[in-house]
Design a protein around this motif. Structure first.
Motif, PDB file in Angstrom:
ATOM      1  N   ASN A  11      34.534 -91.416  23.490  1.00 32.84           N
ATOM      2  CA  ASN A  11      34.626 -91.475  24.951  1.00 32.84           C
ATOM      3  C   ASN A  11      33.243 -91.366  25.579  1.00 32.84           C
ATOM      4  O   ASN A  11      32.400 -90.595  25.095  1.00 32.84           O
ATOM      5  CB  ASN A  11      35.469 -90.317  25.499  1.00 32.84           C
ATOM      6  N   ARG A  12      32.996 -92.108  26.642  1.00 35.44           N
ATOM      7  CA  ARG A  12      31.789 -91.887  27.425  1.00 35.44           C
ATOM      8  C   ARG A  12      31.832 -90.480  28.024  1.00 35.44           C
ATOM      9  O   ARG A  12      32.899 -89.905  28.229  1.00 35.44           O
ATOM     10  CB  ARG A  12      31.665 -92.923  28.539  1.00 35.44           C
ATOM     11  N   MET A  13      30.660 -89.952  28.366  1.00 32.59           N
ATOM     12  CA  MET A  13      30.600 -88.581  28.860  1.00 32.59           C
ATOM     13  C   MET A  13      31.357 -88.397  30.162  1.00 32.59           C
ATOM     14  O   MET A  13      31.826 -87.298  30.478  1.00 32.59           O
ATOM     15  CB  MET A  13      29.134 -88.146  29.047  1.00 32.59           C
ATOM     16  N   THR A  14      31.515 -89.439  30.935  1.00 32.64           N
ATOM     17  CA  THR A  14      32.177 -89.329  32.226  1.00 32.64           C
ATOM     18  C   THR A  14      33.696 -89.489  32.138  1.00 32.64           C
ATOM     19  O   THR A  14      34.384 -89.523  33.157  1.00 32.64           O
ATOM     20  CB  THR A  14      31.583 -90.353  33.213  1.00 32.64           C
ATOM     21  N   ARG A  15      34.226 -89.567  30.917  1.00 25.21           N
ATOM     22  CA  ARG A  15      35.686 -89.610  30.723  1.00 25.21           C
ATOM     23  C   ARG A  15      36.168 -88.213  30.310  1.00 25.21           C
ATOM     24  O   ARG A  15      35.637 -87.221  30.753  1.00 25.21           O
ATOM     25  CB  ARG A  15      36.047 -90.691  29.692  1.00 25.21           C
ATOM     26  N   GLY A  16      37.168 -88.107  29.463  1.00 24.36           N
ATOM     27  CA  GLY A  16      37.577 -86.794  28.971  1.00 24.36           C
ATOM     28  C   GLY A  16      38.491 -86.045  29.914  1.00 24.36           C
ATOM     29  O   GLY A  16      39.507 -86.571  30.373  1.00 24.36           O
ATOM     30  N   LEU A  17      38.141 -84.784  30.238  1.00 24.57           N
ATOM     31  CA  LEU A  17      39.017 -83.872  30.977  1.00 24.57           C
ATOM     32  C   LEU A  17      38.749 -83.931  32.474  1.00 24.57           C
ATOM     33  O   LEU A  17      37.655 -83.616  32.936  1.00 24.57           O
ATOM     34  CB  LEU A  17      38.827 -82.441  30.468  1.00 24.57           C
ATOM     35  N   PHE A  18      39.785 -84.309  33.224  1.00 19.28           N
ATOM     36  CA  PHE A  18      39.707 -84.428  34.678  1.00 19.28           C
ATOM     37  C   PHE A  18      40.570 -83.351  35.338  1.00 19.28           C
ATOM     38  O   PHE A  18      41.750 -83.189  34.999  1.00 19.28           O
ATOM     39  CB  PHE A  18      40.250 -85.789  35.140  1.00 19.28           C
ATOM     40  N   ALA A  19      40.006 -82.637  36.304  1.00 21.07           N
ATOM     41  CA  ALA A  19      40.736 -81.884  37.335  1.00 21.07           C
ATOM     42  C   ALA A  19      41.797 -80.930  36.786  1.00 21.07           C
ATOM     43  O   ALA A  19      42.991 -81.152  36.945  1.00 21.07           O
ATOM     44  CB  ALA A  19      41.374 -82.855  38.329  1.00 21.07           C
ATOM     45  N   TYR A  69      48.755 -70.498  32.811  1.00 17.49           N
ATOM     46  CA  TYR A  69      48.983 -71.914  32.558  1.00 17.49           C
ATOM     47  C   TYR A  69      47.796 -72.716  33.075  1.00 17.49           C
ATOM     48  O   TYR A  69      47.313 -72.472  34.187  1.00 17.49           O
ATOM     49  CB  TYR A  69      50.237 -72.412  33.282  1.00 17.49           C
ATOM     50  N   VAL A  70      47.335 -73.672  32.297  1.00 19.95           N
ATOM     51  CA  VAL A  70      46.377 -74.659  32.773  1.00 19.95           C
ATOM     52  C   VAL A  70      46.963 -76.044  32.550  1.00 19.95           C
ATOM     53  O   VAL A  70      47.388 -76.372  31.434  1.00 19.95           O
ATOM     54  CB  VAL A  70      45.015 -74.541  32.068  1.00 19.95           C
ATOM     55  N   THR A  71      47.020 -76.812  33.620  1.00 16.25           N
ATOM     56  CA  THR A  71      47.400 -78.220  33.522  1.00 16.25           C
ATOM     57  C   THR A  71      46.149 -79.061  33.740  1.00 16.25           C
ATOM     58  O   THR A  71      45.236 -78.674  34.469  1.00 16.25           O
ATOM     59  CB  THR A  71      48.457 -78.578  34.574  1.00 16.25           C
ATOM     60  N   CYS A  72      46.110 -80.225  33.098  1.00 12.24           N
ATOM     61  CA  CYS A  72      44.914 -81.052  33.180  1.00 12.24           C
ATOM     62  C   CYS A  72      45.260 -82.465  32.719  1.00 12.24           C
ATOM     63  O   CYS A  72      46.363 -82.713  32.195  1.00 12.24           O
ATOM     64  CB  CYS A  72      43.806 -80.455  32.307  1.00 12.24           C
ATOM     65  N   THR A  73      44.311 -83.380  32.899  1.00 13.02           N
ATOM     66  CA  THR A  73      44.464 -84.764  32.456  1.00 13.02           C
ATOM     67  C   THR A  73      43.398 -85.093  31.433  1.00 13.02           C
ATOM     68  O   THR A  73      42.206 -84.909  31.695  1.00 13.02           O
ATOM     69  CB  THR A  73      44.337 -85.749  33.632  1.00 13.02           C
ATOM     70  N   LEU A  74      43.819 -85.573  30.269  1.00  9.47           N
ATOM     71  CA  LEU A  74      42.910 -86.108  29.268  1.00  9.47           C
ATOM     72  C   LEU A  74      42.914 -87.626  29.437  1.00  9.47           C
ATOM     73  O   LEU A  74      43.806 -88.323  28.968  1.00  9.47           O
ATOM     74  CB  LEU A  74      43.336 -85.704  27.857  1.00  9.47           C
ATOM     75  N   ILE A  75      41.892 -88.110  30.135  1.00  9.89           N
ATOM     76  CA  ILE A  75      41.816 -89.523  30.479  1.00  9.89           C
ATOM     77  C   ILE A  75      41.644 -90.368  29.215  1.00  9.89           C
ATOM     78  O   ILE A  75      40.909 -90.003  28.300  1.00  9.89           O
ATOM     79  CB  ILE A  75      40.645 -89.769  31.446  1.00  9.89           C
TER      80      ILE A  75
END
Length: 554
Positions: free
Chosen positions: A90-98, A109-115
């Motif tokens: 993955n490029r550095m600007t991808r990965g875990l969002f918000a 609890y932690v919710t997150c998006t793995l782009i």
């Protein structure tokens, strides 16, 4: 005057002085300087916990603790084990969002998006410092920016998704949607419902309604979210309903936070405000934690999106952020006592410190995409020893790289490296790194068989161009990168404090988020590579010293 009257006057004066002293507690923005975007904050009793996006850096999602919303100490990372996930390729600007953090019945609890990978997920822990569970992915929850809302025994998950029937009326047309959520089985329940279509006013073609949260207060459900995209048009908006399922009616004076209407050329500007979460402070008042940036010369910024705070007033039943000022302030005075954190690295204002590598890595240090504990070791004699790898930081793998965030526009980072190259392919030194195609690198290497210090600039073709070099002797070499707003300078020293300039006035806009078209901020990285060649060589970094000071007064 009798004794009783005098005593009452003395007690009243003491109370006034005490209250005045308490009211002078100052919170300085940003409360987390540097690349700490997309904040989510949680209060549990008298404790506050805050997490941020990290994209393709590892470990992921730092966890901070505070007692006063001012002094923050990193106590761990949510994604701390390669078995949880990695971001290779993955490029550095991808990965875990918000990410978003919540707590219910003793469970965090932690919710997150793995782009680009598994999409939305949830992890849990009984201690916010960790360890956190492996992720449970939520295939029904499409889109980005999920957050949980607990309402008594019921739980809900709210998130950003596509336009209705995936038929956008214009670019950036999105929706906010919700499922009921089972917090034990970690799965959605029932049917999905659209809560907001487009944004506050669909007729005005609002873009990127995202980062939603729900707050219950005075029998109202407040749904608030970012709108306008995470750049200069960023804002925060709010809607409310008497039912958690809606219908949600927007506040007629939205947005409740933005800086997009202010002059671009104002002094020491703060821009791009949004992605907020509301929290009750120690004084019982409401505060907003949100992201913003500190640009130079227009919309250039290298420190990334940072974490800010501002007070909230409830006006006619609606939360309004920063109501007493047009501009977000660098300083706010609050009516409660400051509570400092033991052994905490400073995160706000001017500060300096030195990181050594004797026993364990500081939790704020960053690797690219994953961690390989066999590729480095720590020790009192040599500090951090990295095995040179064939991988470079221009590729999408896991090079020998350990970094810390640039937290000031004006700052200095120093290292001392012990390294002797065996060929011109082998290099070790200090980089100021925005992403794979935007960095400067000052390093020790070989040229024509002689040890040299070299300065490189990355290119879009996955190569580096040499800017300057100088011959040095064998032995330890000290390297320094100085940031001065839009300029960087590189120095080296073979003796303590005997600094020599290698190159000044390096273009800092090259490292900006705007030029790189990324979501991340700059990182100072200790970096060693054999540039594709096999090697058994190592480089040892005795320390990483950082000092920064910005003008944070408007």
């Amino acid at each position: 005057m009798n004794v009783r009257a005098r005593l009452l006057i003395f007690l009243a004066a003491t109370l006034i002085v005490s209250q005045s002293a308490i009211a002078q507690t100052t919170i300085t923005n940003p409360i987390l300087q540097g690349f700490y975007p997309d904040p989510s904050v949680l209060r549990v009793g008298d404790d506050y916990y805050l997490i941020n996006s990290t994209f393709s850096y590892f470990p992921g999602l730092p966890v901070f603790h505070s007692k006063d919303l001012k002094n923050w100490k990193q106590i761990g990372n949510v994604i701390s084990r390669p078995s949880q996930m990695n971001f290779l390729e993955n490029r550095m600007t991808r990965g875990l969002f918000a990410p978003a953090i919540e707590h219910h019945n003793g469970v965090y609890y932690v919710t997150c998006t793995l782009i680009d990978r598994g999409g939305n997920f949830v992890v849990t822990a009984t201690n916010p410092a960790g360890p956190w569970s492996d992720p449970t992915y939520l295939p029904q929850v499409k889109g980005i920016d999920p957050s949980l809302f607990f309402d008594g025994d019921k739980a809900y998950i709210i998130y950003n998704n596509d336009a209705p029937e995936n038929k956008p009326l214009y670019p950036g047309h999105r929706t906010l949607r919700m499922y009921e959520f089972d917090p034990v089985q970690l799965k959605v329940v029932g049917e999905e419902k659209i809560l907001v279509n487009g944004g506050v006013d669909l007729s005005k073609k609002p873009v990127w309604i995202e980062a939603p949260h729900i707050l219950r207060k005075n029998n109202w459900y407040y749904l608030y979210a970012a709108e306008g995209g995470t750049s200069v048009n960023h804002s925060e908006v709010v809607l409310r309903s008497e039912s958690v399922w809606g219908p949600y009616v927007p506040y007629e004076k939205n947005p409740i936070l933005t800086q997009r209407h202010l002059p671009e050329d104002r002094k020491n500007s703060i821009t791009s405000t949004g992605h907020a979460q509301l929290v009750e402070g120690p004084d019982g008042n409401t505060y907003a934690i949100f992201l913003a940036v500190r640009p130079y010369r227009g919309n250039y910024y290298n420190t990334g999106r940072e974490t800010f705070i501002a007070p909230v007033s409830w006006i006619d039943g609606w939360p309004v952020i920063n109501p007493d000022h047009a501009e977000v302030q660098y300083k706010y005075w609050v009516g409660y006592k400051e509570v400092k954190q033991m052994d905490a690295r400073p995160q706000s204002g001017a500060f300096d410190y030195t990181i050594t590598f004797e026993k364990e890595l500081d939790p704020a240090l960053l690797f690219l995409r994953t961690i390989d504990s066999s590729a480095f070791k720590l020790g009192k004699a040599n500090g951090l020893t990295l095995k040179l790898k064939p991988e470079t930081c221009m590729e999408l793998g896991h090079p020998a790289f350990v970094g810390k965030r640039q937290q000031h526009l004006n700052c200095t980072a120093d290292i001392e490296v012990k390294f002797e190259a065996n060929s011109a392919d082998e290099k070790a030194g200090l980089t100021i790194f925005q992403d794979e195609h935007h960095f400067y690198y000052i390093c020790k290497s070989l040229d024509a068989g002689k040890p040299v210090v070299q300065l490189y600039r990355s290119t879009k073709e996955n190569t580096m161009e040499l800017i300057n070099q100088a011959v040095v002797g064998k032995g330890n070499l000290m390297l320094r990168i100085v940031a001065e707003g839009e300029w960087y300078s590189c120095y080296y020293a073979e003796k303590t404090n005997d600094w020599k300039l290698l190159k000044d006035k390096l273009d800092g806009t090259f490292l900006s988020t705007q030029v790189a078209d990324s979501f991340i901020g700059c990182v100072f990285g200790m970096y060693a590579t054999s540039s594709g060649a096999a090697t058994t060589n190592v480089a040892s970094f005795k320390f990483l010293r950082y000092s920064g000071s910005d003008n944070l007064n408007k």
